[in-house]
Design a protein around this motif. Structure first.
Motif, PDB file in Angstrom:
ATOM      1  N   GLU A   1     -68.667 -46.330 -59.882  1.00  0.00           N
ATOM      2  CA  GLU A   1     -67.777 -46.075 -61.194  1.00  0.00           C
ATOM      3  C   GLU A   1     -68.769 -46.088 -62.395  1.00  0.00           C
ATOM      4  O   GLU A   1     -68.667 -45.246 -63.298  1.00  0.00           O
TER       5      GLU A   1
ATOM      6  N   VAL B   1     -63.891 -40.358 -60.657  1.00  0.00           N
ATOM      7  CA  VAL B   1     -63.942 -40.910 -61.949  1.00  0.00           C
ATOM      8  C   VAL B   1     -64.315 -39.850 -63.059  1.00  0.00           C
ATOM      9  O   VAL B   1     -63.977 -39.677 -64.023  1.00  0.00           O
TER      10      VAL B   1
ATOM     11  N   CYS C   1     -57.757 -43.533 -65.639  1.00  0.00           N
ATOM     12  CA  CYS C   1     -58.411 -43.966 -67.057  1.00  0.00           C
ATOM     13  C   CYS C   1     -57.413 -43.632 -68.126  1.00  0.00           C
ATOM     14  O   CYS C   1     -56.288 -43.000 -68.258  1.00  0.00           O
TER      15      CYS C   1
ATOM     16  N   VAL D   1     -61.946 -39.020 -66.160  1.00  0.00           N
ATOM     17  CA  VAL D   1     -62.525 -39.004 -67.561  1.00  0.00           C
ATOM     18  C   VAL D   1     -62.555 -37.805 -68.270  1.00  0.00           C
ATOM     19  O   VAL D   1     -62.194 -37.585 -69.629  1.00  0.00           O
TER      20      VAL D   1
ATOM     21  N   PRO E   1     -64.896 -50.716 -68.198  1.00  0.00           N
ATOM     22  CA  PRO E   1     -64.818 -50.369 -66.742  1.00  0.00           C
ATOM     23  C   PRO E   1     -64.055 -51.333 -66.140  1.00  0.00           C
ATOM     24  O   PRO E   1     -63.924 -52.436 -66.593  1.00  0.00           O
TER      25      PRO E   1
ATOM     26  N   THR F   1     -61.280 -47.597 -67.773  1.00  0.00           N
ATOM     27  CA  THR F   1     -61.407 -46.832 -66.309  1.00  0.00           C
ATOM     28  C   THR F   1     -60.918 -48.159 -65.463  1.00  0.00           C
ATOM     29  O   THR F   1     -61.423 -49.151 -65.680  1.00  0.00           O
TER      30      THR F   1
ATOM     31  N   SER G   1     -53.949 -40.106 -70.679  1.00  0.00           N
ATOM     32  CA  SER G   1     -54.260 -40.947 -69.206  1.00  0.00           C
ATOM     33  C   SER G   1     -54.656 -39.779 -68.171  1.00  0.00           C
ATOM     34  O   SER G   1     -53.983 -38.792 -68.312  1.00  0.00           O
TER      35      SER G   1
ATOM     36  N   ILE H   1     -66.159 -48.557 -73.959  1.00  0.00           N
ATOM     37  CA  ILE H   1     -65.933 -48.440 -72.575  1.00  0.00           C
ATOM     38  C   ILE H   1     -65.511 -49.702 -71.930  1.00  0.00           C
ATOM     39  O   ILE H   1     -66.466 -50.562 -71.917  1.00  0.00           O
TER      40      ILE H   1
ATOM     41  N   LEU I   1     -62.112 -46.296 -74.118  1.00  0.00           N
ATOM     42  CA  LEU I   1     -61.729 -45.803 -72.748  1.00  0.00           C
ATOM     43  C   LEU I   1     -61.775 -46.843 -71.798  1.00  0.00           C
ATOM     44  O   LEU I   1     -62.576 -47.568 -71.832  1.00  0.00           O
TER      45      LEU I   1
END
Length: 349
Positions: A284, A250, A344, A254, A273, A334, A235, A271, A332
């Motif tokens: 983002e 961001v 993230c 990441v 988001p 975020t 993280s 992902i 992932l």
């Protein structure tokens, strides 16, 4: 992670949530509370119906949702938890403010009553942030470390990170972690008034619920017959002083999380988001395109399905990752908060 459960606008339990996410069903409905026409509320959730009458007279909605979700997770997880080893099991629960409705109601009573102290003392515990975490542990006899985490939209990721540190430091053998948020008229008005400018505007209606995960070492999970569901790879959390800095924050978060986990961008298959919407959501999205370049992992946008669950939103993103990824895949999650935080988390399912 070796177990999880949710109380969500799709209903109670992990199965209901997984079914709703996989089918992409809109779980928001018409709402009669607050300024929003629609909301993602847990359908027909009544405290006494779900938990019974004993001990629930003064329990607020957020606490009841957390207690119910904790019970569902413990019931499905199996042995080695509350009933067998209560002193070894911790709990880390995230929340935005606690129960906004309870805080407003209690304060209103103290101002409008004949005397400031003419309030219902039984409802005072609902006005503190750790009410849901503490009551969930008391109700289910979890006697390990108990903590409350608040970090805006990132709360679910921060709670997971906090819980993993508890385990690594040997403070407990297993820990339940996640986040809870309730929908109420007062919370809706607060969110509505606080998001008048485009930079803070939510992507959709508000939602509520709780997502909880059981975090424990793989060897412990297997010894009790639980199948490891996902591994926390890493993280990263950062701040940005001005909204224009969100994209770079961001990108950095990441990139650093991928590097520390030894994961290449091409290895990420999903992902999730934060789907904040507005200018912040655009930043983002631009950041993710910058990091992943021509590689285009699948995107799952959850807020438009269940509403903006605020403090619980990232926890629901984590739960959704468990629903739609296959063995070996890397997801992932975020999150970007209008107050200047990004975070993230990487999971291998």
């Amino acid at each position: 992670m070796s177990g999880w459960s949710t109380g969500s606008p799709y209903g109670l339990g992990a199965e209901a949530f997984a079914d709703g996410v996989r089918t992409g069903r809109d779980a928001t409905t018409a709402s009669g509370q607050g300024p929003y026409r629609r909301a993602g509320e847990i359908p027909e959730f009544d405290v006494r119906t779900v938990l019974g009458r004993k001990g629930t007279r003064a329990m607020d909605r957020a606490t009841a949702i957390a207690v119910a979700t904790t019970g569902m997770l413990l019931e499905t997880a199996g042995g080695g938890l509350a009933e067998d080893r209560p002193d070894d099991i911790g709990m880390v629960l995230g929340t935005g403010h606690g129960s906004v409705q309870s805080i407003m109601d209690f304060t209103r009573d103290s101002l409008t009553g004949e005397k400031p102290f003419h309030v219902d003392p039984a409802r005072f515990p609902n006005t503190v942030m750790n009410r849901a975490a503490g009551q969930s542990a008391i109700w289910h006899t979890l006697r390990g470390p108990n903590a409350t985490v608040a970090g805006g939209a990132l709360t679910g990721l921060l709670a997971l990170n906090y819980a993993s540190r508890l385990l690594r430091q040997g403070h407990c053998e297993a820990v339940l972690c996640g986040a809870v948020e309730e929908y109420s008229a007062d919370r809706a008005w607060l969110e509505y008034r606080g998001r008048q400018d485009a930079a803070r505007r939510s992507a959709g209606p508000l939602g509520e619920g709780c997502a909880l995960f059981l975090l424990e070492p793989r060897s412990r999970a297997e010894s009790y017959g639980r199948r490891p569901l996902a591994t926390l790879l890493g993280s990263r959390f950062l701040g940005f002083p001005e909204p224009e800095g969100a994209q770079q924050a961001v990108v950095r978060a990441v990139t650093e999380a991928l590097k520390e986990a030894g994961v290449e961008p091409e290895d990420v298959s999903l992902i999730l988001p934060s789907d904040t919407g507005g200018a912040l959501g655009g930043r983002e999205e631009a950041a993710l395109n910058e990091v992943f370049g021509p590689h285009r992992p699948r995107r799952l946008r959850l807020r438009r399905l269940i509403g903006d669950a605020s403090a619980a939103s990232a926890a629901f993103q984590l739960a959704a990752a468990l629903c739609v990824t296959g063995p070996g895949e890397v997801a992932l999650v975020t999150s970007v908060d209008p107050d200047g935080q990004v975070g993230c988390t990487l999971l291998r399912v």
